[in-house]
Design an enzyme around this catalytic site. Structure first.
Site, PDB file in Angstrom:
ATOM      1  N   GLY A  29      42.584  42.057  43.824  1.00 15.44           N
ATOM      2  CA  GLY A  29      42.619  40.670  44.281  1.00 15.44           C
ATOM      3  C   GLY A  29      42.841  39.685  43.161  1.00 15.44           C
ATOM      4  N   ASN A  30      42.634  38.409  43.456  1.00 13.45           N
ATOM      5  CA  ASN A  30      42.763  37.373  42.433  1.00 13.45           C
ATOM      6  C   ASN A  30      41.691  36.308  42.670  1.00 13.45           C
ATOM      7  OD1 ASN A  30      43.947  35.122  44.114  1.00 13.45           O
ATOM      8  ND2 ASN A  30      45.456  36.734  44.490  1.00 13.45           N
ATOM      9  N   ARG A  31      41.614  35.353  41.766  1.00 13.08           N
ATOM     10  CA  ARG A  31      40.517  34.388  41.779  1.00 13.08           C
ATOM     11  C   ARG A  31      40.753  33.160  42.657  1.00 13.08           C
ATOM     12  NH1 ARG A  31      36.783  35.833  38.053  1.00 13.08           N
ATOM     13  NH2 ARG A  31      37.503  37.159  36.345  1.00 13.08           N
ATOM     14  N   SER A  32      41.800  33.144  43.447  1.00 18.30           N
ATOM     15  CA  SER A  32      42.030  31.982  44.300  1.00 18.30           C
ATOM     16  C   SER A  32      40.931  31.882  45.364  1.00 18.30           C
ATOM     17  CB  SER A  32      43.398  32.091  44.980  1.00 18.30           C
ATOM     18  OG  SER A  32      43.543  31.023  45.880  1.00 18.30           O
ATOM     19  N   ALA A  96      47.745  32.367  46.776  1.00 19.06           N
ATOM     20  CA  ALA A  96      48.075  33.184  45.596  1.00 19.06           C
ATOM     21  C   ALA A  96      48.393  34.588  46.105  1.00 19.06           C
ATOM     22  CB  ALA A  96      46.905  33.207  44.629  1.00 19.06           C
TER      23      ALA A  96
END
Ligand code: C5P
Length: 223
Positions: A29-32, A96
């Protein structure tokens, strides 16, 4: 006072960050957090637009007065965008999206006993949803992309954004700085909005609601 200047507009906002499955219990995943996209959806609805929020793993509650469609992976987001885009006059791609996904999703949980000291995953490139929506654009549709860049130098970030807006072909690109201490998950933000020509048409600093209003002002005027 509330200005209902977006009455009659149908706005699709993507928000959050995609999760690319690795096995039944893990993802990349990502930090959005989805805060900026959710703020855009909330403000657009308050200003009178019909809003669909396409939410990928948002960490904040969805606004009450918008249609919410939830997805998780980039492929699911792509499919939902393809289905929903044609009935919207404005598309704001704040999500994102993972550029790559694991090539093979394991059907069972990867076991540490079975892999030794190293684990290698192979990734496949995800479709560029924004470019595909530009290619499939219906008449009169305004398409707005985002660029989250980590470069510290303002000019370097702007040059990256200018190249990106041309590559993507969207009408506008919202540039914001991200990094360990900027952007994702924060309340305050700072953006520049570029036209396809590379010209900066709007700059905004503040909480994500006021920045959302500035972006919607650009969307209202269209390209
Ligand atoms: O190329 P980059 O990921 O920086 O572009 C960011 C913009 O493109 C965002 O609007 C994002 O939602 C969109 N994007 C996309 N599909 C991808 C990657 C990014 O639509 N696979």
């Amino acid at each position: 006072e509330l200005e209902r200047d977006l009455v009659g507009r149908d706005i699709l906002v993507t928000a959050g960050g995609t999760r690319e499955p690795i096995d039944p219990v893990r993802f990349l995943g990502n930090r959005s957090s989805g805060r900026q996209g959710v703020a855009l959806a909330a403000r657009a609805a308050e200003r009178g637009a019909d809003v669909t929020l396409l939410a990928a793993n948002i960490e904040v509650p969805a606004p009450a007065n918008v249609n919410v469609v939830r997805v998780s992976s980039a492929e699911q987001l792509a499919a939902a965008c393809a289905e929903l885009a044609p009935r919207h006059d404005t598309i704001i791609m704040a999500a994102a999206v993972a550029d790559f996904r694991p090539e093979h999703v394991q059907t069972g949980k990867i076991k540490k006993e079975a892999t030794g000291e190293e684990l290698t995953l192979t990734f496949k490139k995800n479709p560029d949803i924004l470019r595909n929506m530009v290619a499939a654009r219906v008449d009169g549709q305004t398409i707005i992309g985002f660029a989250a860049e980590t470069e510290e130098d303002d000019q370097a970030r702007l040059e990256l954004a200018r190249a990106k807006v041309k590559r993507k072909g969207c009408d506008f690109l919202v540039l914001n700085r991200v990094g360990w201490n900027h952007g994702f998950g924060r309340e305050e933000t700072e953006v520049q909005v570029l036209k396809l020509s590379g010209e900066v048409v709007k700059e905004a600093v503040g909480d994500k609601m006021s920045v959302a209003d500035a972006i919607l002002d650009v969307a209202r005027e269209r390209a």
